[in-house]
Design a protein around this motif. Structure first.
Motif, short mmCIF file in Angstrom:
data_model
loop_
_atom_site.label_atom_id
_atom_site.label_comp_id
_atom_site.label_asym_id
_atom_site.label_seq_id
_atom_site.Cartn_x
_atom_site.Cartn_y
_atom_site.Cartn_z
N LEU A 8 1.01 -1.07 0.27
CA LEU A 8 0.14 -0.40 -0.46
C LEU A 8 1.21 0.84 0.02
N ALA A 9 2.46 1.16 -0.29
CA ALA A 9 2.90 2.17 -0.17
C ALA A 9 3.08 3.02 -1.03
N GLY A 10 2.79 2.57 -1.77
CA GLY A 10 3.09 2.60 -3.36
C GLY A 10 1.89 4.03 -3.79
N PRO A 11 2.19 5.10 -4.95
CA PRO A 11 1.09 5.95 -4.62
C PRO A 11 0.26 5.55 -5.54
N LEU A 12 -1.39 5.55 -6.09
CA LEU A 12 -2.19 5.70 -6.56
C LEU A 12 -2.31 6.26 -8.01
N ALA A 13 -1.79 5.75 -9.18
CA ALA A 13 -1.90 6.19 -10.66
C ALA A 13 -2.45 7.23 -10.38
N GLU A 37 -0.86 -12.79 0.08
CA GLU A 37 0.07 -11.67 1.03
C GLU A 37 -0.18 -11.15 2.44
N LEU A 38 -1.42 -11.21 2.59
CA LEU A 38 -2.36 -10.86 3.39
C LEU A 38 -2.83 -12.07 4.70
N PRO A 39 -2.64 -12.53 5.63
CA PRO A 39 -2.62 -13.53 6.37
C PRO A 39 -4.11 -13.69 6.81
N ALA A 40 -5.27 -13.91 7.01
CA ALA A 40 -6.61 -14.08 7.41
C ALA A 40 -6.47 -13.95 8.77
N GLY A 41 -7.20 -14.01 9.01
CA GLY A 41 -7.17 -12.42 10.39
C GLY A 41 -6.98 -11.68 10.33
N GLY A 42 -5.01 -11.37 9.55
CA GLY A 42 -4.70 -9.70 9.59
C GLY A 42 -5.56 -8.87 9.56
N LYS A 43 -5.00 -7.68 10.48
CA LYS A 43 -6.02 -6.31 10.69
C LYS A 43 -5.40 -4.95 9.25
N LEU A 44 -6.17 -5.09 8.75
CA LEU A 44 -6.09 -3.28 7.44
C LEU A 44 -5.73 -2.46 8.49
N PRO A 45 -4.59 -1.68 8.00
CA PRO A 45 -4.97 0.14 8.34
C PRO A 45 -5.99 0.29 8.84
N SER A 46 -5.43 1.73 9.82
CA SER A 46 -6.96 1.99 10.07
C SER A 46 -7.44 3.06 8.86
N SER A 47 -9.16 3.56 8.56
CA SER A 47 -9.16 4.22 6.96
C SER A 47 -8.32 5.55 6.82
N SER A 51 -5.26 6.68 4.51
CA SER A 51 -6.04 8.06 3.46
C SER A 51 -4.61 8.03 3.89
N GLU A 52 -4.30 9.02 4.99
CA GLU A 52 -3.31 10.11 4.43
C GLU A 52 -1.56 9.05 4.15
N SER A 53 -0.95 8.22 4.43
CA SER A 53 0.22 7.76 3.66
C SER A 53 0.16 7.39 2.81
N GLY A 55 -2.41 9.74 0.96
CA GLY A 55 -2.62 11.21 0.62
C GLY A 55 -4.20 11.24 -0.35
N VAL A 56 -5.01 10.37 0.23
CA VAL A 56 -5.68 10.23 -0.62
C VAL A 56 -7.33 10.47 1.15
N ALA A 57 -8.36 10.36 0.22
CA ALA A 57 -9.18 10.74 1.24
C ALA A 57 -9.93 9.82 1.84
N ARG A 58 -10.02 9.97 2.97
CA ARG A 58 -10.57 9.12 3.90
C ARG A 58 -11.75 8.27 3.49
N ASN A 59 -12.77 9.07 2.83
CA ASN A 59 -13.36 8.31 2.35
C ASN A 59 -13.55 7.28 1.49
N THR A 60 -12.86 7.62 0.65
CA THR A 60 -11.76 6.67 -0.75
C THR A 60 -11.71 5.58 0.01
N VAL A 61 -11.06 5.39 1.13
CA VAL A 61 -10.45 4.20 1.63
C VAL A 61 -11.82 3.41 2.61
#
Length: 491
Positions: A8-13, A37-47, A51-53, A55-61
């Protein structure tokens, strides 16, 4: 556990043509989950953090997470959004399998279906089976469509009669009775998506896997494909100057369920099945309980003598399923054909047909019916007969003066092509391969044979979509190719 997500670190096009950011984010997460690459039970980053990392709106996430949850990739609860446990996905990124080791899971019958079409984006000059596209009366066809659309009701946009629009079936029955001598009523006529679907229907209606079918050899490759797709046993029957010839012992040694024939104008040799052989075939098929599939290939274009009536009409109880198409009389993209069932099969086939077919192309069918009823179809056929007669004559003259290698012209009493037989030393497929590279669409006669013989070496040359003025230069170019092949053979 919070996921370490370098994905998720790379910028979006961004920029013109780029998918929306929420679409890109959703796809990235899906790919990572499916790849393990994302194992079952793993927690996704907070919205908020994601969004801050990015550079997109929180609603997008939030929208991306909601979509993943709706599809079952993640589960949202009071503790956050976690990757769901998915059966069947790898636990880690799988190692790529070399292409040569990749297992094939396709049906065995596919190995019997060989490609027959070139990769050219459009029809090449001298290609067989292509009508004079530039001469088609588009204005009259457009008027027929406009008249149909003006009179169309909303119900016309729904599914129609699975067997075809009644008005077209009635128009076809009248036309076939008058022009081809076919014995039929509208209820026996089934509208199909070209001749190929009609062949497939014959297979579905009348055969079981392993049944024996007889095919003309050399013959129409589309029939071979349809019968192979039905897992049938294919037995080639040779064609000579009088058409399909069946040895007497074949009725005992390999009794058929279906017999494929193009009696009015055999493809590709151009032979006409003699009346004696027609009557004998009808009688023996009836005695053996076999069905004849009569493909009336380009029979509307007869250049010498009176039109030859369909074999189906020779006797009232003929065991014949009659097939035709508008691909040659109109244009290939129309994808309309028809199948005339014997009266003996009509009732038994009606219910299965209603399940196998869905009654589409309704506006095209209605326009075709109008085209026939207003006389436009008959006028178009008359114009095309004269045009094709002129083009065939131009091709004959070009072959006589420009080809430059010994050859024998076969058939030619009708249709849209001539077949020339060449000496066995001139490999027809090598000539065709080079001709295609030079922009000529001729076909190899040997490619139509199931069991090629020396006499099956030659070229199938179309004149339908090639003007008379082009014949000389095109055949001259073909002659240079053939002479070069002759030189290689001599060397």
């Amino acid at each position: 556990m919070t996921l370490d997500a370098p994905l998720l670190a790379g910028p979006l096009a961004t920029g013109p043509g780029a998918p929306s950011r929420q679409t890109q984010l959703t796809q990235r997460l899906k790919q990572a989950i499916l790849a393990g690459e994302l194992p079952a039970g793993g927690k996704l980053p907070s919205s908020r953090g994601l969004s801050e990392s990015l550079g997109v709106a929180r609603n997008t996430v939030l929208i991306a997470y909601e979509q993943l949850a709706a599809e079952g990739f993640v589960v949202a609860d009071t503790q956050g959004t976690r990757v769901a446990a998915l059966q069947g996905r790898p636990v880690a990124r799988p190692k790529p399998v070399p292409a040569a080791q990749a297992p094939t899971q396709t049906a065995q019958r596919l190995s019997r279906l060989q490609p027959t079409r070139g990769g050219a984006p459009g029809p090449l000059p001298l290609a067989p089976g292509i009508p004079a596209l530039a001469q088609f009366p588009l204005a009259a066809w457009r008027r027929a469509h406009e008249q149909v659309l003006k009179a169309a009701l909303p119900a016309t946009l729904a599914y129609g009669d699975p067997l075809g629009e009644p008005v077209l079936r009635e128009a076809l029955a009248r036309h076939l009775r008058a022009s081809r001598g076919v014995r039929c009523e509208p209820a026996q006529v089934i509208v199909t998506e070209g001749a190929q679907e009609a062949l497939a229907l014959c297979v579905r209606l009348l055969t079981n896997p392993g049944d024996t079918v007889w095919l003309e050899d050399p013959g129409y490759r589309g029939a071979r494909a349809a019968f192979n797709a039905g897992d049938l046993k294919l037995v080639p029957m040779r064609v000579d100057a009088q058409g399909l010839q069946v040895p007497t012992q074949a009725w005992r040694e390999a009794p058929p369920r279906l017999i494929q024939a193009t009696p009015a104008h055999q493809y590709p040799t151009g032979a006409v099945l003699s009346v004696a052989r027609r009557l004998d075939l009808l009688q023996r098929a009836a005695e053996a309980g076999a069905w004849i599939v009569e493909d009336d290939y380009d029979s509307e274009f007869r250049h010498q003598g009176e039109p030859i009536a369909a074999m189906q009409g020779l006797r009232p109880d003929a065991p014949v399923l009659y097939i035709g198409t508008f691909s040659k009389t109109m244009f290939p993209a129309l994808r309309l054909g028809f199948l005339v069932l014997p009266a003996a099969l009509q009732d038994a086939a009606a219910s299965p047909m209603a399940e196998l077919l869905r009654g589409g192309h309704r506006l095209e069918q209605l326009a075709m019916a109008r085209f026939i009823e207003t006389g436009q179809f008959a006028r178009h056929l008359g114009r095309m007969r004269r045009l094709y007669r002129e083009r065939q004559q131009a091709l004959r003259e070009a072959l006589a003066t420009q080809l430059g290698v010994a050859h024998e012209v076969l058939g030619g009493q009708g249709g849209l092509h001539l077949t020339v037989r060449l000496a066995a030393a001139l490999r027809d497929q090598a000539i065709v391969d080079e001709a295609r590279r030079q922009g000529l669409g001729v076909a190899a006669l040997s490619s139509y044979a199931m069991q090629p013989r020396p006499e099956d070496n030659g070229l199938v040359i179309g004149y339908g979509n090639t003007s008379a003025e082009q014949m000389g230069p095109m055949v001259k170019r073909l002659g240079r190719i053939a002479k070069a092949q002759a030189g290689k053979a001599a060397g």
